[in-house]
Design a protein around this motif. Structure first.
Motif, mmCIF file in Angstrom:
data_model
loop_
_atom_site.group_PDB
_atom_site.id
_atom_site.type_symbol
_atom_site.label_atom_id
_atom_site.label_comp_id
_atom_site.label_asym_id
_atom_site.label_seq_id
_atom_site.Cartn_x
_atom_site.Cartn_y
_atom_site.Cartn_z
ATOM 1 N N ASP A 73 0.831 -1.214 0.000
ATOM 2 C CA ASP A 73 0.000 0.000 0.000
ATOM 3 C C ASP A 73 0.863 1.260 0.000
ATOM 4 O OD1 ASP A 73 -2.281 -1.572 0.043
ATOM 5 O OD2 ASP A 73 -2.507 -1.442 2.216
ATOM 6 N N LEU A 74 1.934 1.240 0.756
ATOM 7 C CA LEU A 74 2.836 2.386 0.823
ATOM 8 C C LEU A 74 3.493 2.640 -0.534
ATOM 9 C CD1 LEU A 74 4.395 4.524 2.516
ATOM 10 C CD2 LEU A 74 6.099 2.739 2.944
ATOM 11 N N TYR A 75 3.968 1.577 -1.182
ATOM 12 C CA TYR A 75 4.601 1.736 -2.490
ATOM 13 C C TYR A 75 3.600 2.175 -3.553
ATOM 14 C CZ TYR A 75 8.771 -0.373 -0.497
ATOM 15 O OH TYR A 75 9.866 -0.637 0.272
ATOM 16 N N LEU A 76 2.370 1.685 -3.449
ATOM 17 C CA LEU A 76 1.325 2.107 -4.388
ATOM 18 C C LEU A 76 1.059 3.603 -4.223
ATOM 19 C CD1 LEU A 76 -0.842 1.558 -6.503
ATOM 20 C CD2 LEU A 76 -2.375 0.881 -4.636
ATOM 21 N N ALA A 77 0.901 4.048 -2.988
ATOM 22 C CA ALA A 77 0.670 5.480 -2.730
ATOM 23 C C ALA A 77 1.856 6.312 -3.227
ATOM 24 C CB ALA A 77 0.432 5.714 -1.241
ATOM 25 N N GLY A 78 3.077 5.832 -2.978
ATOM 26 C CA GLY A 78 4.265 6.551 -3.439
ATOM 27 C C GLY A 78 4.341 6.632 -4.950
ATOM 28 N N SER A 79 4.028 5.535 -5.627
ATOM 29 C CA SER A 79 4.056 5.517 -7.094
ATOM 30 C C SER A 79 3.036 6.495 -7.665
ATOM 31 C CB SER A 79 3.773 4.113 -7.631
ATOM 32 O OG SER A 79 4.810 3.233 -7.287
ATOM 33 N N LEU A 80 1.840 6.507 -7.090
ATOM 34 C CA LEU A 80 0.805 7.424 -7.572
ATOM 35 C C LEU A 80 1.164 8.878 -7.271
ATOM 36 C CD1 LEU A 80 -2.374 5.370 -6.650
ATOM 37 C CD2 LEU A 80 -1.385 5.728 -8.929
ATOM 38 N N LEU A 81 1.751 9.126 -6.107
ATOM 39 C CA LEU A 81 2.181 10.480 -5.766
ATOM 40 C C LEU A 81 3.269 10.962 -6.724
ATOM 41 C CD1 LEU A 81 2.162 12.952 -3.866
ATOM 42 C CD2 LEU A 81 3.872 11.754 -2.479
ATOM 43 N N LEU A 82 4.251 10.107 -7.011
ATOM 44 C CA LEU A 82 5.327 10.499 -7.924
ATOM 45 C C LEU A 82 4.822 10.663 -9.354
ATOM 46 C CD1 LEU A 82 8.221 8.367 -6.429
ATOM 47 C CD2 LEU A 82 7.961 10.859 -6.349
ATOM 48 N N THR A 83 3.810 9.890 -9.740
ATOM 49 C CA THR A 83 3.176 10.095 -11.047
ATOM 50 C C THR A 83 2.560 11.489 -11.098
ATOM 51 O OG1 THR A 83 2.657 7.730 -11.251
ATOM 52 C CG2 THR A 83 1.429 9.238 -12.658
ATOM 53 N N ALA A 84 1.843 11.871 -10.046
ATOM 54 C CA ALA A 84 1.205 13.186 -9.995
ATOM 55 C C ALA A 84 2.239 14.313 -9.980
ATOM 56 C CB ALA A 84 0.300 13.278 -8.762
ATOM 57 N N ILE A 85 3.322 14.134 -9.228
ATOM 58 C CA ILE A 85 4.381 15.157 -9.191
ATOM 59 C C ILE A 85 5.009 15.306 -10.578
ATOM 60 C CG2 ILE A 85 6.681 15.692 -8.284
ATOM 61 C CD1 ILE A 85 5.728 14.420 -5.617
ATOM 62 N N SER A 86 5.250 14.189 -11.245
ATOM 63 C CA SER A 86 5.826 14.251 -12.593
ATOM 64 C C SER A 86 4.882 14.964 -13.554
ATOM 65 C CB SER A 86 6.125 12.840 -13.110
ATOM 66 O OG SER A 86 7.131 12.230 -12.349
ATOM 67 N N ALA A 87 3.594 14.647 -13.481
ATOM 68 C CA ALA A 87 2.613 15.296 -14.359
ATOM 69 C C ALA A 87 2.544 16.798 -14.066
ATOM 70 C CB ALA A 87 1.244 14.647 -14.189
ATOM 71 N N ALA A 88 2.569 17.162 -12.790
ATOM 72 C CA ALA A 88 2.546 18.582 -12.431
ATOM 73 C C ALA A 88 3.803 19.296 -12.918
ATOM 74 C CB ALA A 88 2.403 18.731 -10.911
ATOM 75 N N ASP A 89 4.944 18.623 -12.820
ATOM 76 C CA ASP A 89 6.191 19.224 -13.294
ATOM 77 C C ASP A 89 6.153 19.437 -14.801
ATOM 78 O OD1 ASP A 89 8.920 20.164 -12.656
ATOM 79 O OD2 ASP A 89 9.513 18.504 -13.965
ATOM 80 N N ILE A 90 5.555 18.499 -15.512
ATOM 81 C CA ILE A 90 5.402 18.672 -16.964
ATOM 82 C C ILE A 90 4.574 19.920 -17.244
ATOM 83 C CG2 ILE A 90 4.317 17.713 -19.044
ATOM 84 C CD1 ILE A 90 5.119 14.907 -17.917
ATOM 85 N N ALA A 91 3.455 20.067 -16.543
ATOM 86 C CA ALA A 91 2.592 21.236 -16.741
ATOM 87 C C ALA A 91 3.335 22.533 -16.422
ATOM 88 C CB ALA A 91 1.333 21.115 -15.884
ATOM 89 N N LEU A 92 4.151 22.512 -15.359
ATOM 90 C CA LEU A 92 4.901 23.717 -14.979
ATOM 91 C C LEU A 92 5.978 24.092 -15.992
ATOM 92 C CD1 LEU A 92 5.289 23.112 -11.144
ATOM 93 C CD2 LEU A 92 3.853 24.836 -12.275
ATOM 94 N N ARG A 93 6.374 23.131 -16.806
ATOM 95 C CA ARG A 93 7.399 23.401 -17.833
ATOM 96 C C ARG A 93 6.788 23.968 -19.114
ATOM 97 N NH1 ARG A 93 12.532 20.552 -16.881
ATOM 98 N NH2 ARG A 93 12.328 19.358 -14.967
ATOM 99 N N HIS A 94 5.500 24.181 -19.125
ATOM 100 C CA HIS A 94 4.799 24.781 -20.258
ATOM 101 C C HIS A 94 5.110 24.065 -21.579
ATOM 102 C CE1 HIS A 94 3.680 27.904 -17.457
ATOM 103 N NE2 HIS A 94 4.951 28.044 -17.148
ATOM 104 N N PRO A 95 4.668 22.816 -21.706
ATOM 105 C CA PRO A 95 5.031 22.024 -22.887
ATOM 106 C C PRO A 95 4.526 22.606 -24.199
ATOM 107 C CG PRO A 95 3.370 20.890 -21.573
ATOM 108 C CD PRO A 95 3.830 22.061 -20.774
ATOM 109 N N ILE A 96 3.351 23.213 -24.229
ATOM 110 C CA ILE A 96 2.826 23.772 -25.486
ATOM 111 C C ILE A 96 3.696 24.937 -25.923
ATOM 112 C CG2 ILE A 96 0.846 24.887 -26.549
ATOM 113 C CD1 ILE A 96 -0.581 22.512 -25.514
#
Length: 179
Positions: A137-160
């Motif tokens: 459960d801990l690793y699942l939560a961590g994986s999902l959190l890091l997925t969200a952080i990565s997605a947010a970082d992509i958005a902050l980099r202004h890909p368009i």
């Protein structure tokens, strides 16, 4: 109108990130964490497909888990902290962060499969969960959190905006980006 002759370059940058840069950083993450925890590197191959073979005979379970997670964490930590100014570097970081997000999502799926009594052979998270099955459960939560952080970082980099700068050039992006 954009210069669509640049699209093959965009694809080549993505291919380099996916086939060369990310796999090498992934394996280097395993290597560095293995060495830091007292393990030994038996074999290292950096050309595709990149791989590292480690000996953990003197490494405790926690060290083996960290070495298993190191492959995902090194590329993530580098891409989250590096902010290149050149367009090629910015594109590589965008691709790399996308690959990191996908890697964490695959780990979450692997974790879910493991929790349901199935496994995803050869996936790093499966190996980690075999060492610490009580932490699923801990690793699942961590994986999902890091997925969200990565997605947010992509958005902050202004890909368009970054893609429009690459395809249209600096002078033609003001109407697209609102800058």
């Amino acid at each position: 109108m954009g210069d669509f002759r640049k699209l093959p370059g965009l694809l080549l940058i993505g291919l380099a990130a996916a086939v060369l840069i990310y796999p090498v950083l992934h394996e280097m993450g395993h290597l560095l964490t293995t060495v830091l925890w007292g393990g030994r590197v038996v074999q290292l191959q950096l050309r595709p497909p990149a791989s590292v073979l480690c000996c953990f005979s003197s490494v405790n379970t926690d060290g083996q888990v960290i070495a298993g997670l190191g492959g995902m964490l090194l590329p993530f930590l580098l891409t989250i902290s590096v902010r290149p100014t050149g367009i090629s570097g910015r594109l590589i970081c965008l691709y790399m962060q996308g690959i990191c997000a996908l890697s964490f999502l695959i780990s979450a799926v692997s974790d879910l499969l493991f929790l349901c009594g199935r496994s995803f052979p050869g996936e790093d998270m499966t190996g980690v969960l075999r060492l610490q099955p009580h932490c699923g459960d801990l690793y699942l939560a961590g994986s999902l959190l890091l997925t969200a952080i990565s997605a947010a970082d992509i958005a902050l980099r202004h890909p368009i905006h970054t893609l429009s700068v690459y395809l249209l050039g600096d002078g033609q992006t003001s109407s697209i980006s609102g800058a």
